[in-house]
Scaffold this active site. Sequence first.
Site: not given
Lengths: 345, 385, 129
Positions: A80, A112, A234
């Site tokens: 990103e 992400c 994550h």
Amino acid sequence: MIGIVSYGTYIPRYRIKAEEIARIWGEDGDVISRGLGIIQKSVPSLDEDTATIAVEAAREAVQRVKIDTTKIGAVYVGSESHPYVVKPTATIVGEALGIGNEYFAADLEFACKAGTAGMQNCIAMAKAGVIEYGLAIGADTSQGAPGDPLEYSASAGGAAYLIGSKDVIAEVEAMYSFTSDTPDFWRKEGQPYPSHGGRFTGTPAYFRHVTSAAKLIMERTGLNASDFKYAVFHQPNGKFPARAAKMLGFSSEQIKQGLIVPYIGNTYSGSSLLGLAAVLDVVKPDERILLISFGSGAGSDAFVIRATKAIEDLERNPKVWDKIKGGVYIDYGLYLKFRRKIKVR
Amino acid sequence: MRRVAVIGVGQSKFGELWDSSFRDIVLSAGVEALEDAGLEGKELEAMYIGNMSGGRYLGQEHIAALIADYAGLAELNIPSTRVEAADASGGLALRQACMAVASGMHDIVIAAGAEKVTDVGSKAMEILASATDREWEVFTGATLASLYAMIARLHMREFGTKPEDLAMVSVKNHKNATLNPKAQFRREISLEVALNSPYVAEPLRLFDCAPLSDGAAAVILASEDIAKKYTDTPVYISACSQASDYIALHSRKDLLTMQAVVHAARQAYEQAGIEAKDVGVAEVHDSFTIAEILAYEDLGFAKKGEGAELIREGVTCLDGEIPVNPSGGLKACGHAVGATGIRQAVEITLQLRGEAGKRQVDAENGLALNVGGTGATATVTIFTR
Amino acid sequence: MLPRFWRKIKYRYDLVGTKCKNCGNSYYPPRNLCPVCRRKSDIAEMKFSGRGEVISYSVVHEAPEDLKAQKPYVVALIKLEEGPVITSQLVCDPENVRTGMRVKKAFRKYGEEGEAGIIYYGTKFVPDE
């Protein structure tokens, strides 16, 4: 058998402590560190960006197996913080690796989880026989506005995965995605820093997607938490993945090896993939890994990965944890300069 | 080949000449040279200009015609030619002029060198850096100072040259410049000041680096027989040679030897029929102090690696055996890039004529060494009374 | 300067140079004519390993405008293990550099054509010991 043929990682060497950032904003560093589960984060130097991180990680991956790079048929870079808003990072990687001109390439963005999205593409293409090898990279030099809680976590790093069907070191047994339109975190065109929904990023976003993806892939594969030696989630901070693990029945032992966020922060597209790399560094043949990424907006990609015998022959040094350890601390002033938050003429 | 003589010399003041334009500076040097030679102007048959980068320093190309024009020579319609070899441009102009007279093509010609660098402010150094390889040196962030600094570090490591030795070169040249009314820095400096000045590119410090200056110089050359009509003190150019080398420092086999200097010097000595020990005074290209030490070695004043001994023992001081840079050199007289090679010729001529005032040394033969970049071009000119 | 940079991307992003098959000498930066063999040159492209040794270096304090934010930075002469010596930036704290140090290539950003312009990527070196 389709899976991971090799992997490589890159973490910039500069670090800033949460305590140093807290000092500037009149907050209690200890409280923040404990609250977020982040002691420090990585900071890119002025000559590092998502492209340089992607190239270095990809080079390590390729070097470990010494394949002819022209056999790589696809390059997907998820980030990103692509250096250009328009103009691909993937082509920079392709050229630096000497892939030639005959390859599929694109930059991906899904907050992400763009790196794991790239992995899905490569796995699918390898399975379809369209490519021999594919390179999926998750890399970021993520941004947090000065004073925003994100400033404690938004860091830089990346991991690259060479996907293919020959000499697979870790088979991808299953993959799955759970997706919904949930605006928990975003950055609009022309905005230098992302915005987020604060506590909204928790339950309806991160936890819903991560746990749903994990439960569904386990259901489909008929596996339980105890069937996995490791789980990697994550890691936007140290707390979220620990809580998600608990909710899903994983022990802290299962997530420890892949939980790197306390020492390098949230590397966004690199986050879960760096965690996976830390696990691959030590995994033994036949051990299973559950990988769950999360991208705001929102979605989670789930993978069931099982190490093969070939992993023992792969050069796995330097290890991710070695790279995490070797850091040079900087103060907030240098941090501002390195992150170009000070306008220089 | 005909014998070539210098019959007139002139130079502007060197330094930050805020009040003067490029044209003003060139004109002041040219007029002084004409007056010195006793010429009216119309006797000139050709003009050669050394200028590194009118294009980038001034945004002006076609420098040769421009100078001929503002020197009042437009209606004479004489050929005017600009030559370029970075900061050896002046040396090249001198050589072109020399060849023109020696060959019999022309009888009286003028060679000038000029540069106006201060109009571009801090960009001046970056422009000079284009004297090195833009693609493979400058791109990496290498500055001209850093390239010489790497030579200096190697010289220190290989031969034991010390930062003090480099500083002594600077101290000597500053001292000489106090005696030169045209010099930019007419102030003595102490060894301590030089050694404690800020780093520019380690191990080189501020006082190891020549400034970038505005300035111009001109010499008028004539064939021997014609020279005698204009002057009782002709200074002859007994050799003027030029050589080149790899543009980038990293390509050279021996990083501590400027082969261009070695070759140009060897040819010049041979042509002039002298040896290094016969040189009584020299102006060398001390763009950085280490360059003067290298010049001692590559010109044969000292053996390779022993250059620093000359400065330690005072051999190259004004009252030494081979005074080097009596003008103050590039370091203290100023480095006006394309003007330097001609300015050196002016100084040697004045010295051999006995007109160098308080900095006068006693010499039969003089030598001027002009270097482009880190040594990719060198000209060596030998003058004799 | 865009086409000029683009033209050399291959040689900057990685250490792709040339080799003269007639005399065996290798060149980085690439040369299309061998200075040893000249007309007899037989040039082919060659990829260098990216490992080398610092021959000399300088810590740059007076930097060009575009690199001011990065000063002091290290510029070094590096002898590649295949032979050629090249000029490159060395990503290393100035106090830790030394002559003879082993180094390896790294992909880094060299600069950009202003805020809106293209980014110049290239090869730098990092310590390898």
